[in-house]
Enzyme design. Structure first.
Site, PDB file in Angstrom:
ATOM      1  CG  PHE A  58     -19.788  22.626  31.605  1.00 55.44           C
ATOM      2  CD1 PHE A  58     -20.007  21.722  32.636  1.00 55.44           C
ATOM      3  CD2 PHE A  58     -18.705  23.487  31.693  1.00 55.44           C
ATOM      4  CE1 PHE A  58     -19.163  21.676  33.735  1.00 55.44           C
ATOM      5  CE2 PHE A  58     -17.864  23.448  32.784  1.00 55.44           C
ATOM      6  CZ  PHE A  58     -18.088  22.538  33.807  1.00 55.44           C
ATOM      7  NE  ARG A  70     -12.455  27.969  40.366  1.00 53.04           N
ATOM      8  CZ  ARG A  70     -13.270  26.957  40.625  1.00 53.04           C
ATOM      9  NH1 ARG A  70     -14.558  27.171  40.741  1.00 53.04           N
ATOM     10  NH2 ARG A  70     -12.808  25.728  40.750  1.00 53.04           N
ATOM     11  CG  ASP A  88     -25.042  19.315  37.436  1.00 60.16           C
ATOM     12  OD1 ASP A  88     -25.823  19.605  36.521  1.00 60.16           O
ATOM     13  OD2 ASP A  88     -24.111  18.510  37.263  1.00 60.16           O
TER      14      ASP A  88
END
Ligand code: XMP
Length: 192
Positions: free
Chosen positions: A163, A176, A114
């Protein structure tokens, strides 16, 4: 329910699937082919940055097995992210690796590149242990957000500034476990 959301999350917290499970596996196989070409004959150490890299790393080493590459595997825990979708900017080492790196070919793995602060910190830190070489490998790359001067040697996919969760990536330690990558709908998330 959309065909791409195989459970109740679609439309609730997630608004779009970016990469399906099949697309991820296909691309990973191609990328591992490149990695295997570069590290064959070397003593390879894979270092994963936790927590985000766990699923990517797990699939990647299974593909390396097919390529007859059998690395040492270790993990480091870094924190830079509080419980939000905004990075704090600071990186700190919470748990170090225990594998000696001297003279080895190191593949440093993270879920997403990022701002680049995390990978840059980890690479600089690991170079202190005198490896032969460190190559960096990320599942996703968000080049538009880069602040640190770093590029990944290998990446699976480049994405826009959205995101995303799944395949190891989280929102507040959730999502996750998704085997695909999805864009989160921030308007539907509970207030922090
Ligand atoms: P930097 O900014 O250091 O960030 O390159 C790397 C870490 O930031 C987290 N990150 C994300 N996590 N969805 C996530 O779940 C995202 O879109 C995202 N962008 C950054 C991630 O923990 C990564 O290791």
């Amino acid at each position: 329910m959309s065909e791409k959301f195989p459970n109740s999350l679609g439309g609730k917290y997630l608004k779009e699937v970016l990469f399906t499970e099949l697309e991820v596996k296909k691309r990973l196989g191609e990328m591992v082919f490149e990695i295997a070409r570069d590290c064959r004959g070397e003593e390879v150490v894979i270092v994963g940055i936790l927590k985000g890299s766990f699923m990517f790393l797990s699939d990647l080493v299974k593909f390396l097995y097919i390529q007859d590459i059998h690395p040492y595997i270790d993990f480091m825990v870094l924190s830079s992210y509080a419980s939000s979708t905004k990075s704090s900017g600071k990186v700190k080492l919470d748990r170090d690796i225990t594998t000696p790196l001297g003279g080895k070919w190191v593949l440093l793995i993270d879920d997403i590149l990022d701002t680049g602060r995390t990978l840059s910190f980890a690479k600089t830190y690991l170079y202190q242990s005198d490896p032969k070489e460190i190559k960096t490998c990320v599942f996703l790359d968000k080049p538009s957000r880069r602040i640190a001067n770093i590029e990944a040697d290998y990446h699976c996919f480049e994405i826009e500034d959205k995101f995303v969760v799944g395949y190891g990536l989280d929102w507040n330690n959730r999502f996750r476990n998704l085997p695909y990558v999805a864009v989160i709908d921030e308007s539907k998330l509970p207030a922090e």
